[in-house]
Scaffold this motif. Structure first.
Motif, PDB file in Angstrom:
ATOM      1  N   LEU A 110     -66.789 -20.039 -59.854  1.00 14.71           N
ATOM      2  CA  LEU A 110     -68.089 -19.382 -59.727  1.00 14.71           C
ATOM      3  C   LEU A 110     -68.129 -18.456 -58.511  1.00 14.71           C
ATOM      4  O   LEU A 110     -68.779 -17.412 -58.542  1.00 14.71           O
ATOM      5  CB  LEU A 110     -69.209 -20.424 -59.659  1.00 14.71           C
ATOM      6  CG  LEU A 110     -69.448 -21.204 -60.947  1.00 14.71           C
ATOM      7  CD1 LEU A 110     -70.525 -22.259 -60.742  1.00 14.71           C
ATOM      8  CD2 LEU A 110     -69.807 -20.283 -62.103  1.00 14.71           C
ATOM      9  N   GLU A 111     -67.416 -18.827 -57.467  1.00 14.60           N
ATOM     10  CA  GLU A 111     -67.325 -17.968 -56.279  1.00 14.60           C
ATOM     11  C   GLU A 111     -66.600 -16.666 -56.615  1.00 14.60           C
ATOM     12  O   GLU A 111     -66.990 -15.596 -56.157  1.00 14.60           O
ATOM     13  CB  GLU A 111     -66.598 -18.712 -55.157  1.00 14.60           C
ATOM     14  CG  GLU A 111     -66.564 -17.963 -53.844  1.00 14.60           C
ATOM     15  CD  GLU A 111     -65.897 -18.776 -52.755  1.00 14.60           C
ATOM     16  OE1 GLU A 111     -64.993 -18.235 -52.094  1.00 14.60           O
ATOM     17  OE2 GLU A 111     -66.268 -19.964 -52.592  1.00 14.60           O
ATOM     18  N   GLU A 112     -65.555 -16.755 -57.438  1.00 12.44           N
ATOM     19  CA  GLU A 112     -64.844 -15.547 -57.858  1.00 12.44           C
ATOM     20  C   GLU A 112     -65.752 -14.627 -58.666  1.00 12.44           C
ATOM     21  O   GLU A 112     -65.698 -13.410 -58.519  1.00 12.44           O
ATOM     22  CB  GLU A 112     -63.603 -15.903 -58.673  1.00 12.44           C
ATOM     23  CG  GLU A 112     -62.472 -16.455 -57.842  1.00 12.44           C
ATOM     24  CD  GLU A 112     -61.178 -16.598 -58.614  1.00 12.44           C
ATOM     25  OE1 GLU A 112     -60.123 -16.367 -58.007  1.00 12.44           O
ATOM     26  OE2 GLU A 112     -61.216 -16.925 -59.824  1.00 12.44           O
ATOM     27  N   VAL A 113     -66.600 -15.210 -59.508  1.00 14.12           N
ATOM     28  CA  VAL A 113     -67.550 -14.409 -60.290  1.00 14.12           C
ATOM     29  C   VAL A 113     -68.588 -13.794 -59.359  1.00 14.12           C
ATOM     30  O   VAL A 113     -68.880 -12.594 -59.437  1.00 14.12           O
ATOM     31  CB  VAL A 113     -68.246 -15.274 -61.373  1.00 14.12           C
ATOM     32  CG1 VAL A 113     -69.384 -14.515 -62.041  1.00 14.12           C
ATOM     33  CG2 VAL A 113     -67.254 -15.753 -62.405  1.00 14.12           C
ATOM     34  N   LYS A 115     -68.524 -13.172 -56.104  1.00 11.95           N
ATOM     35  CA  LYS A 115     -67.980 -12.149 -55.193  1.00 11.95           C
ATOM     36  C   LYS A 115     -67.351 -10.985 -55.942  1.00 11.95           C
ATOM     37  O   LYS A 115     -66.789 -10.098 -55.331  1.00 11.95           O
ATOM     38  CB  LYS A 115     -66.949 -12.781 -54.261  1.00 11.95           C
ATOM     39  CG  LYS A 115     -67.556 -13.729 -53.251  1.00 11.95           C
ATOM     40  CD  LYS A 115     -66.498 -14.266 -52.314  1.00 11.95           C
ATOM     41  CE  LYS A 115     -67.116 -15.143 -51.264  1.00 11.95           C
ATOM     42  NZ  LYS A 115     -66.094 -15.682 -50.351  1.00 11.95           N
ATOM     43  N   LYS A 116     -67.419 -11.056 -57.277  1.00  5.17           N
ATOM     44  CA  LYS A 116     -66.861 -10.023 -58.146  1.00  5.17           C
ATOM     45  C   LYS A 116     -65.363  -9.803 -57.918  1.00  5.17           C
ATOM     46  O   LYS A 116     -64.840  -8.708 -58.055  1.00  5.17           O
ATOM     47  CB  LYS A 116     -67.635  -8.716 -58.004  1.00  5.17           C
ATOM     48  CG  LYS A 116     -69.089  -8.852 -58.436  1.00  5.17           C
ATOM     49  CD  LYS A 116     -69.825  -7.556 -58.401  1.00  5.17           C
ATOM     50  CE  LYS A 116     -71.269  -7.607 -58.796  1.00  5.17           C
ATOM     51  NZ  LYS A 116     -71.957  -8.784 -59.049  1.00  5.17           N
ATOM     52  N   GLU A 117     -64.673 -10.911 -57.550  1.00  7.89           N
ATOM     53  CA  GLU A 117     -63.216 -10.869 -57.397  1.00  7.89           C
ATOM     54  C   GLU A 117     -62.557 -10.804 -58.768  1.00  7.89           C
ATOM     55  O   GLU A 117     -61.487 -10.233 -58.928  1.00  7.89           O
ATOM     56  CB  GLU A 117     -62.721 -12.092 -56.626  1.00  7.89           C
ATOM     57  CG  GLU A 117     -63.169 -12.097 -55.183  1.00  7.89           C
ATOM     58  CD  GLU A 117     -62.841 -13.390 -54.460  1.00  7.89           C
ATOM     59  OE1 GLU A 117     -62.205 -14.290 -55.060  1.00  7.89           O
ATOM     60  OE2 GLU A 117     -63.233 -13.503 -53.285  1.00  7.89           O
ATOM     61  N   GLN A 122     -61.859 -11.936 -67.234  1.00 14.24           N
ATOM     62  CA  GLN A 122     -60.594 -12.235 -66.544  1.00 14.24           C
ATOM     63  C   GLN A 122     -60.447 -13.739 -66.325  1.00 14.24           C
ATOM     64  O   GLN A 122     -59.367 -14.292 -66.502  1.00 14.24           O
ATOM     65  CB  GLN A 122     -60.524 -11.513 -65.195  1.00 14.24           C
ATOM     66  CG  GLN A 122     -60.243 -10.038 -65.296  1.00 14.24           C
ATOM     67  CD  GLN A 122     -60.308  -9.377 -63.923  1.00 14.24           C
ATOM     68  OE1 GLN A 122     -61.248  -9.586 -63.158  1.00 14.24           O
ATOM     69  NE2 GLN A 122     -59.298  -8.577 -63.631  1.00 14.24           N
ATOM     70  N   ILE A 123     -61.521 -14.383 -65.939  1.00 15.32           N
ATOM     71  CA  ILE A 123     -61.481 -15.829 -65.710  1.00 15.32           C
ATOM     72  C   ILE A 123     -61.189 -16.554 -67.019  1.00 15.32           C
ATOM     73  O   ILE A 123     -60.363 -17.463 -67.058  1.00 15.32           O
ATOM     74  CB  ILE A 123     -62.802 -16.313 -65.069  1.00 15.32           C
ATOM     75  CG1 ILE A 123     -62.842 -15.824 -63.618  1.00 15.32           C
ATOM     76  CG2 ILE A 123     -62.949 -17.816 -65.156  1.00 15.32           C
ATOM     77  CD1 ILE A 123     -64.136 -16.016 -62.911  1.00 15.32           C
ATOM     78  N   ILE A 124     -61.839 -16.136 -68.093  1.00 17.89           N
ATOM     79  CA  ILE A 124     -61.614 -16.755 -69.407  1.00 17.89           C
ATOM     80  C   ILE A 124     -60.158 -16.580 -69.817  1.00 17.89           C
ATOM     81  O   ILE A 124     -59.512 -17.518 -70.281  1.00 17.89           O
ATOM     82  CB  ILE A 124     -62.578 -16.145 -70.451  1.00 17.89           C
ATOM     83  CG1 ILE A 124     -64.013 -16.597 -70.158  1.00 17.89           C
ATOM     84  CG2 ILE A 124     -62.166 -16.520 -71.871  1.00 17.89           C
ATOM     85  CD1 ILE A 124     -65.089 -15.784 -70.869  1.00 17.89           C
ATOM     86  N   ASP A 125     -59.626 -15.390 -69.610  1.00 19.88           N
ATOM     87  CA  ASP A 125     -58.247 -15.098 -70.017  1.00 19.88           C
ATOM     88  C   ASP A 125     -57.216 -15.771 -69.115  1.00 19.88           C
ATOM     89  O   ASP A 125     -56.276 -16.401 -69.595  1.00 19.88           O
ATOM     90  CB  ASP A 125     -57.997 -13.585 -70.039  1.00 19.88           C
ATOM     91  CG  ASP A 125     -58.816 -12.874 -71.106  1.00 19.88           C
ATOM     92  OD1 ASP A 125     -59.266 -13.542 -72.057  1.00 19.88           O
ATOM     93  OD2 ASP A 125     -59.010 -11.652 -70.972  1.00 19.88           O
ATOM     94  N   GLU A 126     -57.382 -15.626 -67.792  1.00 20.16           N
ATOM     95  CA  GLU A 126     -56.374 -16.135 -66.855  1.00 20.16           C
ATOM     96  C   GLU A 126     -56.343 -17.654 -66.764  1.00 20.16           C
ATOM     97  O   GLU A 126     -55.284 -18.252 -66.686  1.00 20.16           O
ATOM     98  CB  GLU A 126     -56.606 -15.551 -65.459  1.00 20.16           C
ATOM     99  CG  GLU A 126     -56.224 -14.094 -65.353  1.00 20.16           C
ATOM    100  CD  GLU A 126     -56.441 -13.551 -63.961  1.00 20.16           C
ATOM    101  OE1 GLU A 126     -56.225 -14.295 -62.977  1.00 20.16           O
ATOM    102  OE2 GLU A 126     -56.831 -12.375 -63.859  1.00 20.16           O
ATOM    103  N   TYR A 127     -57.513 -18.283 -66.733  1.00 20.60           N
ATOM    104  CA  TYR A 127     -57.572 -19.728 -66.554  1.00 20.60           C
ATOM    105  C   TYR A 127     -57.761 -20.468 -67.871  1.00 20.60           C
ATOM    106  O   TYR A 127     -57.816 -21.692 -67.890  1.00 20.60           O
ATOM    107  CB  TYR A 127     -58.697 -20.106 -65.587  1.00 20.60           C
ATOM    108  CG  TYR A 127     -58.573 -19.481 -64.220  1.00 20.60           C
ATOM    109  CD1 TYR A 127     -57.346 -19.354 -63.582  1.00 20.60           C
ATOM    110  CD2 TYR A 127     -59.698 -19.011 -63.549  1.00 20.60           C
ATOM    111  CE1 TYR A 127     -57.247 -18.790 -62.327  1.00 20.60           C
ATOM    112  CE2 TYR A 127     -59.610 -18.451 -62.289  1.00 20.60           C
ATOM    113  CZ  TYR A 127     -58.380 -18.343 -61.681  1.00 20.60           C
ATOM    114  OH  TYR A 127     -58.284 -17.784 -60.439  1.00 20.60           O
ATOM    115  N   ARG A 128     -57.910 -19.726 -68.951  1.00 23.84           N
ATOM    116  CA  ARG A 128     -58.123 -20.284 -70.290  1.00 23.84           C
ATOM    117  C   ARG A 128     -59.305 -21.253 -70.335  1.00 23.84           C
ATOM    118  O   ARG A 128     -59.234 -22.325 -70.937  1.00 23.84           O
ATOM    119  CB  ARG A 128     -56.852 -20.970 -70.795  1.00 23.84           C
ATOM    120  CG  ARG A 128     -55.716 -20.013 -70.989  1.00 23.84           C
ATOM    121  CD  ARG A 128     -54.562 -20.716 -71.643  1.00 23.84           C
ATOM    122  NE  ARG A 128     -53.358 -19.911 -71.497  1.00 23.84           N
ATOM    123  CZ  ARG A 128     -52.142 -20.389 -71.512  1.00 23.84           C
ATOM    124  NH1 ARG A 128     -51.936 -21.663 -71.694  1.00 23.84           N
ATOM    125  NH2 ARG A 128     -51.105 -19.604 -71.366  1.00 23.84           N
TER     126      ARG A 128
END
Length: 145
Positions: A110-113, A115-117, A122-128
């Motif tokens: 959630l912090e990555e979302v 802070k728009k990192e 991308q989160i759905i794809d990278e971390y499945r």
């Protein structure tokens, strides 16, 4: 949260030792090692699982969970490895029904979302992470956004 992509377990153990202000004599007695051997262990980036298990017991902290969180984020379980090798062969290893997302993992994502990192996609794809799961987390924690 520490960087889960690159884990230096000794650094984390030292951090816990500082938090507990643990005496080196107690550590040496627990491990039945000389001071030099303990200091040598604390210089290694990784260590034998038996030693890590002892550190976990002594410091009352599950250091293995750090590696589990790394696996959840960077090597999620595929359908093939979740207990079904083929139609005819099954594994004798324990199988786990689903990933366990800890509060720390959820906060990290959630912090990555926030802070728009990374974008949600991308989160759905990278971390499945399933799309519905991510959106449930965001809805539940929306006061932070």
């Amino acid at each position: 949260m520490n960087n889960l992509k690159s884990i230096n377990i000794s650094h984390l153990i030292k951090q816990r030792l500082e938090e507990l202000d643990m005496d080196m004599d107690r550590i040496c007695n627990f491990f039945k090692y000389e001071r030099e051997k303990v200091e040598e262990i604390l210089q290694q980036e990784s260590m034998d699982t038996e030693i890590l298990l002892k550190w976990s017991k002594l410091l009352e902290y599950d250091f293995f969970r750090i590696y589990t969180q790394h696996l959840i984020l960077y090597a999620p379980q595929s359908k093939i490895s979740s207990g079904k090798l083929t139609k005819n062969r099954k594994t004798l290893l324990p199988t786990f029904r689903k990933n366990i997302y800890t509060k720390e993992i959820i906060d990290f994502i959630l912090e990555e979302v926030d802070k728009k990192e990374k974008t949600k996609q991308q989160i759905i794809d990278e971390y499945r992470i399933p799309k519905t799961t991510l959106f449930k987390w965001i809805a539940k924690h929306k006061e932070n956004f």
